[in-house]
Write a protein that holds these residues in place. Structure first.
Motif, mmCIF file in Angstrom:
data_model
loop_
_atom_site.group_PDB
_atom_site.id
_atom_site.type_symbol
_atom_site.label_atom_id
_atom_site.label_comp_id
_atom_site.label_asym_id
_atom_site.label_seq_id
_atom_site.Cartn_x
_atom_site.Cartn_y
_atom_site.Cartn_z
ATOM 1 N N ALA A 107 -29.113 -40.683 -27.941
ATOM 2 C CA ALA A 107 -28.345 -39.462 -28.148
ATOM 3 C C ALA A 107 -27.301 -39.296 -27.042
ATOM 4 O O ALA A 107 -26.292 -38.628 -27.238
ATOM 5 N N TRP A 108 -27.539 -39.920 -25.900
ATOM 6 C CA TRP A 108 -26.593 -39.832 -24.794
ATOM 7 C C TRP A 108 -26.781 -41.029 -23.864
ATOM 8 O O TRP A 108 -27.904 -41.463 -23.606
ATOM 9 N N ARG A 109 -25.681 -41.561 -23.420
ATOM 10 C CA ARG A 109 -25.625 -42.613 -22.391
ATOM 11 C C ARG A 109 -24.349 -42.389 -21.609
ATOM 12 O O ARG A 109 -23.341 -41.959 -22.178
ATOM 13 N N PRO A 110 -24.350 -42.710 -20.331
ATOM 14 C CA PRO A 110 -23.125 -42.510 -19.546
ATOM 15 C C PRO A 110 -21.939 -43.239 -20.180
ATOM 16 O O PRO A 110 -22.030 -44.411 -20.518
ATOM 17 N N GLY A 111 -20.851 -42.502 -20.397
ATOM 18 C CA GLY A 111 -19.624 -43.099 -20.918
ATOM 19 C C GLY A 111 -19.631 -43.432 -22.391
ATOM 20 O O GLY A 111 -18.720 -44.099 -22.872
ATOM 21 N N GLN A 112 -20.656 -42.985 -23.150
ATOM 22 C CA GLN A 112 -20.715 -43.307 -24.576
ATOM 23 C C GLN A 112 -20.684 -42.044 -25.430
ATOM 24 O O GLN A 112 -21.067 -40.970 -24.981
#
Length: 159
Positions: free
Chosen positions: A62-67
């Motif tokens: 659901a969330w990743r740095p820079g994505q």
């Protein structure tokens, strides 16, 4: 109600989506814990996963740095319909080979049917989608059939 463009979508396949991670003993245990499912073969040295874990095995982050956020789960929401609202009508599972630690799951959606329909919610379409799952060896893990109603809300009648 969207013209006839929607008819071209019957039989259309979505992209193949591969899981980010392999299934692990930990992921099986956490899924079983979350669902409070104490079935013995979901724990131990050679566990299998609860069958419904197929949905989360290819969910994506659901969330990743820079994505950006994860790929939407239902391809049926991509069908170009003049129907901005949706509600699930049913979900049905068929299961194949059990999901095990080390499996890398892939899925692909197919729009199986689109039926114009008027329900109490409004005018719209019932969109039926098949989501097929398989492991890294091409072995069938299961199929989810999802039916949802995409619609335009009816105006409320005031007395």
């Amino acid at each position: 109600m969207g013209g006839n463009r929607w008819q071209d979508w019957i039989g259309r396949k979505g992209e193949v989506i591969e899981s980010e991670f392999s299934v692990s003993e930990a992921s099986i245990a956490y899924f079983s814990e979350f669902s409070e499912n104490g079935r013995p073969d979901y724990f131990g040295s050679d566990p299998i996963a609860p069958p419904t874990m197929l949905m989360t095995a290819t969910r994506g982050s659901a969330w990743r740095p820079g994505q950006e956020v994860a790929v939407p789960y239902y391809f049926a929401l991509d069908v170009p319909l003049d129907a901005p609202h949706s509600i699930n009508l049913s979900i049905e599972f068929e299961f194949g080979k059990p999901l095990r630690p080390g499996d890398r799951v892939s899925r692909q959606s197919t729009i199986a049917d689109i039926v114009p329909k008027t329900l109490r919610l409004g005018d719209g379409f019932i969109v039926v989608e098949h989501i097929d799952y398989w492991n890294q060896n091409g072995e069938r893990l299961g199929r989810l059939t999802n039916s949802l109603f995409r619609y335009t809300k009816k105006e409320a009648v005031r007395a």
